[in-house]
Design an enzyme around this catalytic site. Structure first.
Site, short mmCIF file in Angstrom:
data_model
loop_
_atom_site.label_atom_id
_atom_site.label_comp_id
_atom_site.label_asym_id
_atom_site.label_seq_id
_atom_site.Cartn_x
_atom_site.Cartn_y
_atom_site.Cartn_z
N SER A 188 0.79 -1.23 0.00
CA SER A 188 0.00 0.00 0.00
C SER A 188 0.82 1.27 0.00
CB SER A 188 -0.91 0.01 1.21
OG SER A 188 -0.15 0.26 2.37
N LYS A 247 -11.60 -0.83 4.37
CA LYS A 247 -11.06 0.03 3.33
C LYS A 247 -12.07 0.12 2.18
CE LYS A 247 -6.59 -0.24 5.43
NZ LYS A 247 -5.29 -0.90 5.60
C1 LIG Z 1 -4.74 -1.40 6.95
C2 LIG Z 1 -4.01 -2.70 6.79
C3 LIG Z 1 -4.30 -3.80 7.58
C4 LIG Z 1 -5.19 -3.69 8.77
O1 LIG Z 1 -6.52 -3.58 8.41
P1 LIG Z 1 -7.53 -2.85 9.40
O2 LIG Z 1 -8.84 -3.41 9.06
O3 LIG Z 1 -7.39 -1.39 9.13
O4 LIG Z 1 -7.09 -3.18 10.79
C5 LIG Z 1 -3.72 -5.01 7.29
N1 LIG Z 1 -2.85 -5.15 6.28
C6 LIG Z 1 -2.51 -4.10 5.51
C7 LIG Z 1 -1.55 -4.30 4.40
C8 LIG Z 1 -3.06 -2.84 5.75
O5 LIG Z 1 -2.69 -1.81 5.03
#
Ligand SMILES: *Cc1c(COP(=O)(O)O)cnc(C)c1O
Length: 426
Positions: A188, A247
């Site tokens: 990301s 997300k």
């Molecule tokens: C944001 C994120 C998570 C965690 O997800 P949440 O639902 O926000 O706790 C896990 N892995 C990656 C790669 C992320 O960017």
């Protein structure tokens, strides 16, 4: 021990390294995404958010909000217990079936967040396997690193997306030894994609299990939003697919999907799943509505890709240092933490545009950046406004433009290396 001073110094350390985090106090406005109200020092202003992970705007989708409202109206606010003790609400059971179907797996399991799902699943799977070795990509998310650490098993870190390195590590251990390869589909911060098929080939060849984090891809890639593994027809080759509901799906919660036996084992052995209250019915119902919508609607995915492309093109054409990205993520190199924070502050205060600075340890030192996340709701007019504001900011602060950015970044990382060397030498 002077406790107060101890904590004050811990915070002072972050300030001195320019990585003390300041949160923006926001109030998102339904129907006007990506606009939000920002409160700062008693002032109240309307701004445009350019760094949200509500990638498709589903957090403000009318049907998703209605589902949440309706479930809360019928079933109340909280789940009322852990999964084992009265908290397993029907919308949550439906959500798990929906997720299993999304990835073409036998079973799904929902956690309080994506973070918890990675931490709990990786640590539990690796701990249950006898003498397991975890092979983990060096750029894996903090939640996966936490899972690896928690498992207590031996780990080997392979260089980011480096198949030759991964293979050399796999070769060095006996074929029959248990191995778990943990990686992400979309990374990301850089927006690059793992060589999933080749990793699966290695997993087959060396008898390893595969665990993929599709957090930044679910909802956004694949004909039904099943992520990069769906897009590339590889979901069946992965043992565990992990994702988030927070997300692109716009709600909250995390999950894993896979074969019934492994999912049932995590359900039965993971403290992070067992000893915590279940997700409330309103969140589960909203998430299911969002997933179902994105399974059949391509419009959001198309517009998302279109606007991300348009943003990259506009910023590149303006000479801004857009970093290479294969996906919807648009990282803009600053290369220095102070400048990165100053750029973010200026964009917000002067231009009413909010892009949080991304500094170490989220990204390596010398690659500090603004991470821009266009959505279907960032119109061409908003992209033009962003481009103008960035140009003004880059010029005012003397941040390197495209041509000189790579050199400056290189020079800075060299400086960091020599500093570190000098320090350890002394
Ligand atoms: C944001 C994120 C998570 C965690 O997800 P949440 O639902 O926000 O706790 C896990 N892995 C990656 C790669 C992320 O960017």
């Amino acid at each position: 021990m002077n406790y107060d001073r101890f904590f004050e110094e811990a915070i002072a350390q972050l300030h001195s390294e320019r990585r003390y985090r300041v949160f923006a106090d926001l109030e998102r406005i339904v129907g006007r995404f990506p606009r939000a109200i920002w409160r700062s020092n008693g002032e109240v202003r309307e701004i445009t958010v350019w760094c949200s992970n509500d990638y498709l705007g589903m957090g403000q989708n009318e049907r998703v909000i209605d589902a949440m409202r309706e479930a809360a109206g019928k079933m109340g606010s909280g789940a009322g217990g852990t999964r084992n003790i009265s908290g397993t609400n029907h919308p949550l059971v439906e959500l798990e079936a929906e997720l299993a179907d999304l990835h073409g797996k036998e079973a799904g399991l929902v956690f309080t967040s994506g973070f918890v799902s990675n931490e709990a699943a990786i640590s539990t799977i690796a701990r249950l396997l006898p003498n397991c070795l975890i092979l983990s990509d060096e750029l894996n998310h903090a939640s996966m690193i936490e899972g690896v650490r928690r498992s207590g098993v031996e780990k080997k870190i392979f260089r980011h997306n480096d198949l030759a390195h991964l293979e050399s590590l796999l070769q060095a251990v006996p074929h029959e030894r248990a191995k778990l390869i943990a990686f992400e589909s979309v990374y990301s911060m850089d927006g690059d994609i793992a060589p999933i098929e080749a990793i699966c080939d290695l997993a087959d060849k060396y008898n390893a299990m595969t665990y993929i984090d599709e957090v930044h891809a679910v909802g956004m890639y694949g004909a039904r939003g099943g992520g990069i593994t769906e897009r590339d027809g590889l979901a069946h080759r992965i043992d565990i697919i992990e994702g988030t509901l927070a997300k692109a799906f716009g709600v909250l919660g995390g999950y894993i999907t896979g074969k019934s036996a492994v999912i049932d084992a995590v359900r039965s052995y993971a403290p992070g799943f067992i000893f915590t209250t279940a997700l409330p019915p309103a969140l589960a119902a909203a998430a299911t509505t969002s997933i179902r919508h994105l399974k059949v609607s391509q419009a959001e995915r198309d517009a998302h890709q279109r606007q991300a492309r348009a943003t990259k093109d506009a910023l590149s054409a303006a000479g801004l240092p857009v970093m290479a990205s294969e996906t919807h993520i648009v990282p803009l190199l600053v290369g220095e933490p102070d400048l990165c924070k100053q750029a973010s502050d200026r964009l917000l205060e002067k231009h009413g545009l909010y892009i949080q600075p991304i500094n170490y340890p989220t990204v390596p030192r010398g690659t500090e950046r603004l991470r821009i996340t266009p959505t279907p709701l960032h119109s061409d007019a908003l992209i033009a406004e962003l481009t103008g504001a960035l140009l003004e900011t880059w010029t005012a602060l003397g941040i390197p433009f495209q041509s000189d950015a790579t050199d400056a970044q290189h020079e800075r990382s060299e400086r960091v290396v020599s500093l570190v060397t000098a320090k350890s030498g002394g």
